[in-house]
Scaffold this motif. Structure first.
Motif, PDB file in Angstrom:
ATOM      1  N   TYR A 139     117.140  50.792  22.848  1.00 56.47           N
ATOM      2  CA  TYR A 139     117.325  50.984  24.289  1.00 56.47           C
ATOM      3  C   TYR A 139     116.258  51.939  24.836  1.00 56.47           C
ATOM      4  N   ASN A 140     116.081  53.071  24.171  1.00 51.87           N
ATOM      5  CA  ASN A 140     115.100  54.072  24.612  1.00 51.87           C
ATOM      6  C   ASN A 140     113.672  53.531  24.574  1.00 51.87           C
ATOM      7  N   GLU A 143     113.616  50.771  27.624  1.00 52.72           N
ATOM      8  CA  GLU A 143     113.943  51.254  28.965  1.00 52.72           C
ATOM      9  C   GLU A 143     112.715  51.506  29.845  1.00 52.72           C
ATOM     10  N   LEU A 147     114.800  47.303  32.155  1.00 49.58           N
ATOM     11  CA  LEU A 147     115.830  46.387  31.662  1.00 49.58           C
ATOM     12  C   LEU A 147     116.505  45.721  32.857  1.00 49.58           C
TER      13      LEU A 147
END
Length: 177
Positions: A139-140, A143, A147
């Motif tokens: 995710y990091n 991002e 997203l």
């Protein structure tokens, strides 16, 4: 007492309103759920809730006792992270042009062992299964690219010890199930 992460497995009949009653047990005690999943179990007509909480051992023992008082609950168990094998799954929806214009995003996908689920002219979807930290790492990394959508499942888990749930529950399951 020290708070620890516990996975609570609740085996139940599939009745309307049970989820509300189980969640009310946590609400009354001001205990936040880290995650909750529900699925069929290895036993026909028996369902399983997998609930993750960060509380003391004394609190988890009381919770499991309260949960088991619900009529439709067959049996509930709790385990620490060290006693379970667990995973989560996440889906990431990203603009398709990034897949072709940003070479680095392909490395991010490869380095994180993510899978491309689908590609359309407008977007592509990645799937990542792993521990929460692995999902958060991806995710990091994604991002900053932007997203379009992100969703993560709750924990799914099995015990490390050879707990034969079917045999344990046989004495609890009424003949009608």
């Amino acid at each position: 007492m020290k708070k620890e992460c516990y996975t609570i497995s609740v085996y139940t009949e599939n009745n309307i309103g049970l989820l509300n009653r189980i969640s009310a047990i946590f609400l009354k005690r001001h205990i936040n759920l880290d995650s909750m999943t529900a699925s069929v179990s290895e036993i026909k007509d028996v369902f399983r809730f997998t609930i993750v909480v960060k509380i003391t051992e004394e609190q988890v023992k009381k919770l499991v006792g309260q949960i088991e008082k619900q009529i439709e609950v067959i049996k509930a168990f709790y385990h620490t992270n060290e006693q379970t094998i667990y995973q989560e799954t996440a889906l990431f929806k990203i603009d398709s042009k990034l897949l072709f214009e940003e070479r680095q995003i392909q490395n991010v996908i490869k380095d994180n062992n993510a899978n491309i689920v689908t590609v359309t002219p407008e977007f592509f979807v990645l799937e990542k299964t792993g521990r929460r930290g692995e999902v958060e790492e991806l995710y990091n990394a994604l991002e900053p690219y932007g997203l379009m959508q992100f969703v993560r499942s709750g924990r799914i888990a099995v015990t490390k010890d050879q707990m034969h749930i079917s045999k344990i529950l046989e004495s609890f399951v009424p003949e009608t199930i």
